[in-house]
Design a protein around this motif. Sequence first.
Motif, PDB file in Angstrom:
ATOM      1  N   LYS A 325     -31.686  99.995  66.181  1.00  0.00           N
ATOM      2  CA  LYS A 325     -31.346  98.621  65.791  1.00  0.00           C
ATOM      3  C   LYS A 325     -31.906  97.620  66.794  1.00  0.00           C
ATOM      4  O   LYS A 325     -32.467  96.586  66.419  1.00  0.00           O
ATOM      5  CB  LYS A 325     -29.828  98.462  65.664  1.00  0.00           C
ATOM      6  N   GLU A 326     -31.755  97.935  68.071  1.00  0.00           N
ATOM      7  CA  GLU A 326     -32.241  97.033  69.117  1.00  0.00           C
ATOM      8  C   GLU A 326     -33.746  96.853  69.023  1.00  0.00           C
ATOM      9  O   GLU A 326     -34.272  95.746  69.206  1.00  0.00           O
ATOM     10  CB  GLU A 326     -31.845  97.604  70.487  1.00  0.00           C
ATOM     11  N   ALA A 327     -34.463  97.936  68.723  1.00  0.00           N
ATOM     12  CA  ALA A 327     -35.922  97.854  68.618  1.00  0.00           C
ATOM     13  C   ALA A 327     -36.343  96.890  67.517  1.00  0.00           C
ATOM     14  O   ALA A 327     -37.217  96.038  67.716  1.00  0.00           O
ATOM     15  CB  ALA A 327     -36.504  99.243  68.356  1.00  0.00           C
ATOM     16  N   VAL A 328     -35.712  96.999  66.343  1.00  0.00           N
ATOM     17  CA  VAL A 328     -36.087  96.156  65.207  1.00  0.00           C
ATOM     18  C   VAL A 328     -35.746  94.694  65.470  1.00  0.00           C
ATOM     19  O   VAL A 328     -36.586  93.798  65.308  1.00  0.00           O
ATOM     20  CB  VAL A 328     -35.390  96.641  63.917  1.00  0.00           C
ATOM     21  N   TRP A 329     -34.513  94.428  65.903  1.00  0.00           N
ATOM     22  CA  TRP A 329     -34.085  93.037  66.042  1.00  0.00           C
ATOM     23  C   TRP A 329     -34.687  92.355  67.268  1.00  0.00           C
ATOM     24  O   TRP A 329     -34.880  91.135  67.266  1.00  0.00           O
ATOM     25  CB  TRP A 329     -32.562  92.953  66.053  1.00  0.00           C
ATOM     26  N   THR A 330     -35.023  93.129  68.277  1.00  0.00           N
ATOM     27  CA  THR A 330     -35.715  92.541  69.422  1.00  0.00           C
ATOM     28  C   THR A 330     -37.115  92.101  69.029  1.00  0.00           C
ATOM     29  O   THR A 330     -37.574  91.018  69.421  1.00  0.00           O
ATOM     30  CB  THR A 330     -35.796  93.540  70.598  1.00  0.00           C
ATOM     31  N   VAL A 331     -37.794  92.911  68.233  1.00  0.00           N
ATOM     32  CA  VAL A 331     -39.123  92.538  67.740  1.00  0.00           C
ATOM     33  C   VAL A 331     -39.028  91.299  66.859  1.00  0.00           C
ATOM     34  O   VAL A 331     -39.812  90.348  67.001  1.00  0.00           O
ATOM     35  CB  VAL A 331     -39.774  93.715  66.981  1.00  0.00           C
ATOM     36  N   ARG A 332     -38.040  91.271  65.961  1.00  0.00           N
ATOM     37  CA  ARG A 332     -37.877  90.087  65.108  1.00  0.00           C
ATOM     38  C   ARG A 332     -37.596  88.850  65.955  1.00  0.00           C
ATOM     39  O   ARG A 332     -38.164  87.775  65.736  1.00  0.00           O
ATOM     40  CB  ARG A 332     -36.716  90.319  64.119  1.00  0.00           C
ATOM     41  N   GLY A 333     -36.761  88.980  66.961  1.00  0.00           N
ATOM     42  CA  GLY A 333     -36.397  87.828  67.786  1.00  0.00           C
ATOM     43  C   GLY A 333     -37.502  87.343  68.685  1.00  0.00           C
ATOM     44  O   GLY A 333     -37.488  86.189  69.135  1.00  0.00           O
ATOM     45  N   ALA A 334     -38.487  88.196  68.973  1.00  0.00           N
ATOM     46  CA  ALA A 334     -39.568  87.835  69.895  1.00  0.00           C
ATOM     47  C   ALA A 334     -40.765  87.215  69.193  1.00  0.00           C
ATOM     48  O   ALA A 334     -41.787  86.946  69.839  1.00  0.00           O
ATOM     49  CB  ALA A 334     -40.023  89.075  70.659  1.00  0.00           C
ATOM     50  N   SER A 335     -40.665  86.963  67.906  1.00  0.00           N
ATOM     51  CA  SER A 335     -41.841  86.515  67.152  1.00  0.00           C
ATOM     52  C   SER A 335     -42.416  85.205  67.674  1.00  0.00           C
ATOM     53  O   SER A 335     -43.635  85.058  67.812  1.00  0.00           O
ATOM     54  CB  SER A 335     -41.492  86.392  65.666  1.00  0.00           C
ATOM     55  N   LEU A 336     -41.565  84.227  67.991  1.00  0.00           N
ATOM     56  CA  LEU A 336     -42.075  82.940  68.465  1.00  0.00           C
ATOM     57  C   LEU A 336     -42.761  83.088  69.818  1.00  0.00           C
ATOM     58  O   LEU A 336     -43.853  82.538  70.028  1.00  0.00           O
ATOM     59  CB  LEU A 336     -40.936  81.921  68.555  1.00  0.00           C
TER      60      LEU A 336
END
Length: 469
Positions: A325-336
Amino acid sequence: MSKMEYQVITPEGVEYLKSVTAPDRVFYGDEIEYDYAHDEMPDFGTHAPDVLVEVLSTEEVSKVMRYAYEHCIPVTPRGAGTGLSGGAVPIYGGILLCTEKMNKILEWDLDTMTVVIEPGVLVMELANAAQEKGVFYPPEPGEKTASVGGNVMTNAGGMKAVGYGVTRNYVVSMECVMPNGDVMQFGSNVAKNTSGYDIKDLVIGSEGTLCIATKLRMRVIPQPKVSYTLLVPYPSLEQCVGTVPKFINSDLNPTAIEYMPKSLLDEAAEYLNKIMPHRTADSYLILMFDGSTVEDVERRCDAAAQICLDNGAEDVFLCNTDERKEAVWTVRGASLEALKASTTDMDECDIVVPRNRIADFSKFAGTKMKETGIRISIQGHAGDGNMHIQLMRDDMDKKLFGERCPKLMEELYAQAKIMGGQVSGEHGIGHARVGALETFMGPQMIALYQAIKNAFDEKHILNPGKVIR
């Protein structure tokens, strides 16, 4: 009021501000650090304040505002400065009133499921403190180091807005300082209230143009015991976002529905040096499901996976461990941050359109990208149609980008209006999008906004130049 009508703060005024706060919390001229001249988007302009005041209490805010009101000096409220529309930038100089040090959690009342905080408490601090109490503060904007006061004044949303709502849904009451220094209370700690006009909800999202929040009573809810995530690759954007209405019209109640194009997923994963599964699809849907039991969440995930596969998904990856879960949401959150690192300059907005028009809008943007040569990235909240759009300069000539970018942004806003959309879903207007708001709303609505502004702040000293001219 125009800039020419504002008064410049004098050395005597600086000494007065020191006397009502503290000498070590008032900074003047060259003493002010450059970071206070901009927010997270310096491309929208940098404007230094004449004086920076760090306040610690409602009383101090009141005295500063009363002085500014009496001497007609503009005041810009600022929290953590993580905004993306220039809302906390002192474009007319004057006083920058910083609430960062008003950062205490004052009171927990778990009988009413509320917590009283100062505006400088960070989102992640409140979320962590709630977890320690066994409760949950759901609003989760992309920037966890944003202040809750800033979130309230922009009505921030975030990735969990589909399931839990936006910041407005968690504000119970507010203590606020008016432009003339008066202290007022909006809302109350009761379950129902139809007593007069709902000023609280008017103030939420007003971007510090009407008053300054100095104390907030926020709602918390029971902590979900189980949370799973699904990462779903699709061969096309149309199939990806076309699945979204199936969830909205079901009883599956997803917490979050996000989408990312392959190009952005790749950039964010490489920026973080994260390994993501199945990075060959065109588009990706990211779903979150919260619940009270494993059986309930697994049932809803199974049903959601079947909906995805029935609507063209190439596969469905279940993330049911903290690491996944952390891997997916960290990637999503780092997009900007990944996009910022990939380019030279960029412009950014967060247009919102009806959910069923996301693919159409993305196609339009793709056409414009080819016409202008400006790289466009679109991702965001598929569950509510809020799209985060970045225009990247890359190696384009700076002058040429400066000429093409504003025109392209105007065309994107115009298309959103045609589709029944709006200027912003969560970042707000600030000073960067004032012109776009005027175009969207028209003169009659802008006149109503101006009347509201005049009712709160007839001298237009509080955060001037933001939301309305």
